[in-house]
Design an enzyme around this catalytic site. Structure first.
Site, PDB file in Angstrom:
ATOM      1  CG  ASP A  36      -2.200   0.814   1.003  1.00  0.00           C
ATOM      2  OD1 ASP A  36      -3.289   0.199   0.957  1.00  0.00           O
ATOM      3  OD2 ASP A  36      -2.103   2.056   0.849  1.00  0.00           O
ATOM      4  CG  ASP A  60       2.923   4.715  -6.661  1.00  0.00           C
ATOM      5  OD1 ASP A  60       1.885   4.237  -7.179  1.00  0.00           O
ATOM      6  OD2 ASP A  60       3.318   5.868  -6.902  1.00  0.00           O
ATOM      7  CB  VAL A  61      -0.096  -0.308  -7.846  1.00  0.00           C
ATOM      8  CG1 VAL A  61      -0.301  -1.115  -6.578  1.00  0.00           C
ATOM      9  CG2 VAL A  61      -1.164   0.782  -7.986  1.00  0.00           C
ATOM     10  CG  ASN A  86      -8.304  -4.181  -2.990  1.00  0.00           C
ATOM     11  OD1 ASN A  86      -9.520  -4.090  -3.171  1.00  0.00           O
ATOM     12  ND2 ASN A  86      -7.664  -3.541  -2.015  1.00  0.00           N
ATOM     13  CE1 TYR A 151     -13.424   3.252  -8.734  1.00  0.00           C
ATOM     14  CE2 TYR A 151     -15.547   2.537  -9.575  1.00  0.00           C
ATOM     15  CZ  TYR A 151     -14.506   2.381  -8.689  1.00  0.00           C
ATOM     16  OH  TYR A 151     -14.523   1.357  -7.773  1.00  0.00           O
ATOM     17  CE  LYS A 155     -12.174  -0.089  -9.874  1.00  0.00           C
ATOM     18  NZ  LYS A 155     -11.194  -0.922  -9.154  1.00  0.00           N
ATOM     19  CB  THR A 186     -14.247   1.088   2.015  1.00  0.00           C
ATOM     20  OG1 THR A 186     -14.345   1.819   0.785  1.00  0.00           O
ATOM     21  CG2 THR A 186     -14.703  -0.335   1.835  1.00  0.00           C
TER      22      THR A 186
HETATM   23  N1  LIG Z   1     -15.973   0.657  -1.634  1.00  0.00           N
HETATM   24  C1  LIG Z   1     -16.726   0.516  -2.713  1.00  0.00           C
HETATM   25  O1  LIG Z   1     -17.906   0.914  -2.746  1.00  0.00           O
HETATM   26  C2  LIG Z   1     -16.163  -0.169  -3.937  1.00  0.00           C
HETATM   27  C3  LIG Z   1     -17.048  -0.609  -4.923  1.00  0.00           C
HETATM   28  C4  LIG Z   1     -16.558  -1.252  -6.053  1.00  0.00           C
HETATM   29  C5  LIG Z   1     -15.188  -1.447  -6.195  1.00  0.00           C
HETATM   30  N2  LIG Z   1     -14.347  -0.994  -5.223  1.00  0.00           N
HETATM   31  C6  LIG Z   1     -12.912  -1.202  -5.425  1.00  0.00           C
HETATM   32  O2  LIG Z   1     -12.370  -1.871  -4.305  1.00  0.00           O
HETATM   33  C7  LIG Z   1     -10.972  -1.569  -4.225  1.00  0.00           C
HETATM   34  C8  LIG Z   1     -10.628  -1.206  -2.784  1.00  0.00           C
HETATM   35  O3  LIG Z   1     -11.310  -0.018  -2.464  1.00  0.00           O
HETATM   36  P1  LIG Z   1     -11.832   0.324  -0.990  1.00  0.00           P
HETATM   37  O4  LIG Z   1     -13.267   0.637  -1.104  1.00  0.00           O
HETATM   38  O5  LIG Z   1     -11.386  -0.703  -0.034  1.00  0.00           O
HETATM   39  O6  LIG Z   1     -11.093   1.729  -0.766  1.00  0.00           O
HETATM   40  P2  LIG Z   1     -10.024   2.226   0.312  1.00  0.00           P
HETATM   41  O7  LIG Z   1      -9.775   3.651  -0.035  1.00  0.00           O
HETATM   42  O8  LIG Z   1     -10.466   1.872   1.684  1.00  0.00           O
HETATM   43  O9  LIG Z   1      -8.727   1.355  -0.018  1.00  0.00           O
HETATM   44  C9  LIG Z   1      -7.937   1.562  -1.166  1.00  0.00           C
HETATM   45  C10 LIG Z   1      -6.481   1.379  -0.787  1.00  0.00           C
HETATM   46  O10 LIG Z   1      -5.684   1.529  -1.979  1.00  0.00           O
HETATM   47  C11 LIG Z   1      -4.525   2.241  -1.618  1.00  0.00           C
HETATM   48  N3  LIG Z   1      -3.909   2.881  -2.788  1.00  0.00           N
HETATM   49  C12 LIG Z   1      -4.364   3.956  -3.481  1.00  0.00           C
HETATM   50  N4  LIG Z   1      -3.489   4.274  -4.443  1.00  0.00           N
HETATM   51  C13 LIG Z   1      -2.465   3.388  -4.370  1.00  0.00           C
HETATM   52  C14 LIG Z   1      -1.267   3.209  -5.097  1.00  0.00           C
HETATM   53  N5  LIG Z   1      -0.916   4.033  -6.107  1.00  0.00           N
HETATM   54  N6  LIG Z   1      -0.442   2.183  -4.765  1.00  0.00           N
HETATM   55  C15 LIG Z   1      -0.773   1.359  -3.734  1.00  0.00           C
HETATM   56  N7  LIG Z   1      -1.890   1.493  -2.990  1.00  0.00           N
HETATM   57  C16 LIG Z   1      -2.726   2.499  -3.316  1.00  0.00           C
HETATM   58  C17 LIG Z   1      -5.004   3.266  -0.595  1.00  0.00           C
HETATM   59  O11 LIG Z   1      -3.929   3.790   0.178  1.00  0.00           O
HETATM   60  C18 LIG Z   1      -5.985   2.441   0.218  1.00  0.00           C
HETATM   61  O12 LIG Z   1      -5.350   1.825   1.325  1.00  0.00           O
HETATM   62  C19 LIG Z   1     -10.714  -0.459  -5.247  1.00  0.00           C
HETATM   63  O13 LIG Z   1     -10.141  -1.008  -6.412  1.00  0.00           O
HETATM   64  C20 LIG Z   1     -12.094   0.077  -5.528  1.00  0.00           C
HETATM   65  O14 LIG Z   1     -12.204   0.672  -6.803  1.00  0.00           O
HETATM   66  C21 LIG Z   1     -14.796  -0.371  -4.098  1.00  0.00           C
END
Ligand SMILES: NC(=O)c1ccc[n+]([C@@H]2O[C@H](COP(=O)([O-])OP(=O)(O)OC[C@H]3O[C@@H](n4cnc5c(N)ncnc54)[C@H](O)[C@@H]3O)[C@@H](O)[C@H]2O)c1
Length: 246
Positions: A36, A60-61, A86, A151, A155, A186
């Site tokens: 992360d 950093d991905v 993720n 977004y 996706k 989240t």
């Molecule tokens: N929460 C929702 O409603 C939802 C719905 C559909 C899909 N998603 C997807 O689920 C995944 C996780 O999201 P979440 O809801 O847990 O959000 P979140 O913000 O709680 O977690 C995302 C994490 O990704 C990390 N991150 C961001 N940029 C980064 C980078 N460049 N390198 C490494 N890490 C990085 C952040 O620091 C964070 O810890 C995402 O891909 C999001 O698009 C979430």
């Protein structure tokens, strides 16, 4: 145990769905590398769960060098048996208002980052002749929604990237699948006000938003050997959001 000390990388593992997946995998016997960009949250989680079971790697991905370091550390700590790809960011903006940099940032993290992580993992998995990758897509990869141009575009691309990688590597003993969450409680939703959250809730026939552990359960299943005949698939974990839309 389900994972029996197998090694799994979870990107975005310091928060939300990623964090819940880290916890679930450790409960199921995996060794996990939390990758992360958020050092503070990542180190706290590592400390809480214990270095015997997890390691945090500041990652950093979007950065190829950082991704290489992540996989070098993972090889030393636990091996690369699985990856939950993720890490992602949300973005709310109308298409005509997008600044180039803002658009590019979403593409860099949500799509190119997923590709870079998969590329590095696949090279190692191919050598060992086994592995499982789960990419995190979204219901917005299946449907458009106003204010989500970048977004939803990324996706949707993740869904098709998943299929292509699955086909390219099916003969190497590697499975590649995706999970598509509905709206989940989240920090990614923190920018939304209560009225919007209430509205989003009504879009899920199940009558509520998802919880992070519910997506973790779906991702963990796809990562596990229980999904041994599943590749190139997308698992919708969306409380029925998409069921009435096809
Ligand atoms: N929460 C929702 O409603 C939802 C719905 C559909 C899909 N998603 C997807 O689920 C995944 C996780 O999201 P979440 O809801 O847990 O959000 P979140 O913000 O709680 O977690 C995302 C994490 O990704 C990390 N991150 C961001 N940029 C980064 C980078 N460049 N390198 C490494 N890490 C990085 C952040 O620091 C964070 O810890 C995402 O891909 C999001 O698009 C979430």
């Amino acid at each position: 145990m389900r994972f029996d000390e197998k090694g799994v990388v979870v990107t975005g593992g310091a928060s939300g769905i990623g964090e819940a997946t880290v916890r679930r995998l450790v409960r199921d016997g995996a060794k996990v590398v939390i990758a992360d960009i958020d050092d503070t949250k990542g180190r706290l989680l590592e400390q809480e769960i214990g270095k015997e079971f997890v390691r945090f790697c500041s990652t950093d991905v979007t950065d190829t060098g950082s991704v290489d370091e992540l996989f070098n550390l993972t090889e030393q700590f636990c091996g690369v048996d699985g990856v939950f790809n993720n890490a992602g960011i949300g973005a709310v903006c109308s298409a005509i208002d997008y600044k180039d940099d803002d658009w590019q940032r979403v593409v860099d993290i949500n799509l190119t980052g997923v590709f870079k992580i998969a590329r590095a993992a696949l090279a190692r998995m191919k050598q060992q002749g086994s592995g499982s990758i789960v990419n995190c897509a979204s219901i917005l990869g299946h449907f458009g929604q106003s204010q989500t141009a970048a977004y939803s575009a990324t996706k949707g691309a993740v869904l098709n990237l998943t299929r292509t990688l699955a086909i390219e590597h099916a003969g190497d003993g590697i499975r590649v699948n995706s999970v598509s969450p509905g709206y989940v409680r989240t920090p990614i939703l923190e920018a939304l006000d209560k009225e919007t959250l209430d509205f989003l809730q009504t879009l899920h026939p199940i009558g509520r938003l998802g919880e992070p552990h519910e997506i973790a359960n779906a991702a963990t299943f796809l990562l596990s050997d229980e999904a041994s005949f599943i590749t190139g698939a997308d698992l919708l974990a969306d409380g029925g959001f998409t069921a009435g839309k096809s």
